[in-house]
Design a protein around this motif. Structure first.
Motif, mmCIF file in Angstrom:
data_model
loop_
_atom_site.group_PDB
_atom_site.id
_atom_site.type_symbol
_atom_site.label_atom_id
_atom_site.label_comp_id
_atom_site.label_asym_id
_atom_site.label_seq_id
_atom_site.Cartn_x
_atom_site.Cartn_y
_atom_site.Cartn_z
ATOM 1 N N THR A 39 35.687 35.071 40.356
ATOM 2 C CA THR A 39 36.571 36.066 40.974
ATOM 3 C C THR A 39 37.824 36.273 40.138
ATOM 4 O O THR A 39 38.275 37.409 39.940
ATOM 5 N N GLY A 40 38.394 35.178 39.632
ATOM 6 C CA GLY A 40 39.580 35.299 38.789
ATOM 7 C C GLY A 40 39.301 36.071 37.517
ATOM 8 O O GLY A 40 40.125 36.881 37.071
ATOM 9 N N LEU A 41 38.127 35.851 36.928
ATOM 10 C CA LEU A 41 37.754 36.578 35.712
ATOM 11 C C LEU A 41 37.570 38.061 35.999
ATOM 12 O O LEU A 41 37.926 38.914 35.171
ATOM 13 N N GLN A 42 37.020 38.396 37.167
ATOM 14 C CA GLN A 42 36.868 39.801 37.541
ATOM 15 C C GLN A 42 38.228 40.481 37.657
ATOM 16 O O GLN A 42 38.432 41.590 37.135
ATOM 17 N N VAL A 43 39.159 39.834 38.348
ATOM 18 C CA VAL A 43 40.503 40.396 38.500
ATOM 19 C C VAL A 43 41.174 40.545 37.137
ATOM 20 O O VAL A 43 41.820 41.565 36.843
ATOM 21 N N TRP A 44 41.018 39.532 36.285
ATOM 22 C CA TRP A 44 41.597 39.578 34.938
ATOM 23 C C TRP A 44 41.010 40.738 34.133
ATOM 24 O O TRP A 44 41.734 41.446 33.434
#
Length: 275
Positions: free
Chosen positions: A134-139
């Protein structure tokens, strides 16, 4: 819940260095892709002008068309960055289990001996992977907006054309799988993805609890699931269903496998693995 939160925090602290390096690597590659694509366009445009053609943008656009941010997302360096992130997270999803089971004084014994349900160990590792994805998607979404801003500033306004970021990748691009433009596709891809991760963890726990016997059982289970899916497809039922019915059938089947895999993982941790 307290044990889960403590283990989740512990797993995140172990992952943050790897994760920081992965984010930095992806950012650097995509930044290079922006300037690589700009220089590629600039060299072609200068060569076009030096060949004696009129420098009017209208004539250039008639021959080559507008430039969009899709030129960046289809760049090989950009594609490689997305593939690196995907395979990096897949590697870490497996690594976080085996790192605790290796060495003379295996750390897994201490984890499984903690008071409370052992399932918290599984939930914390699964939750960590969810957080990393999820963090990679937001990034990546933030990077796309920044890359569009930089790229549009480098290209002349009469040549560059703004497009929605949902159209920035083709259907064959890995970015279209990582960040689907439609919520329905997002739900489908990630339901299947998290189900596959759950089943992979089932195979890993079978191996850790039974060693070579576990490998044999995991292989037999995988073959059985694949055979069942192929037999189901050969019945021809799917040919008589509408696209929406196939969609929800896939979602439902994935959820059943997800819940079954989660239950199997719970049983393996609580009953099969001894300390």
């Amino acid at each position: 819940m307290k044990k889960f939160m403590e283990l989740w925090t512990f797993e995140w602290n172990r992952a943050k260095r790897f994760y920081g390096f992965l984010l930095a690597f992806v950012t650097a590659l995509q930044a290079y892709a922006v300037f690589h694509e700009y220089n590629f366009w600039k060299d072609g445009y200068e060569n076009y002008r030096q060949q004696g053609y009129a420098a009017m943008p209208e004539q250039y656009l008639q021959e080559y068309g507008n430039l969009t941010v899709a030129a960046v997302t289809s760049n090989s360096f950009f594609v490689f960055s997305v593939m690196t992130a995907v395979f990096g997270l897949l590697f870490y999803a497996v690594f976080i289990w085996y790192q605790d089971w290796t060495g003379k004084n295996r750390f897994s014994f201490r984890l499984l001996s903690l008071p409370g349900s052992r399932f918290a160990v599984y939930a914390s590792k699964f939750g960590t992977i969810w957080l990393l994805i999820t963090g990679l998607q937001v990034w990546q979404i933030g990077l796309l907006y920044l890359e569009e801003l930089v790229f549009s500033g480098l290209i002349p306004t009469d040549i560059y054309r703004d497009i929605p970021l949902q159209m920035a990748s083709t259907s064959s691009s890995p970015l279209a799988l990582a960040l689907p433009s439609l919520f329905s596709n997002y739900l489908l891809f990630y339901t299947i993805g998290y189900t596959a991760l759950t089943l992979a963890y089932t195979f890993i726990l079978m191996h850790l609890s039974g060693r070579w016997k576990g490998v044999f059982l995991a292989t037999a289970l995988a073959i059985g699931l694949i055979a069942a899916m192929l037999l189901f497809l050969r019945t021809g039922i799917t040919t008589r269903l509408y696209a929406e019915e196939k969609y929800w059938m896939t979602i439902s089947g994935s959820l059943i496998l997800f819940l079954s895999g989660t239950w199997a993982n719970y049983r393996l941790l609580e009953k099969r693995i001894s300390v």
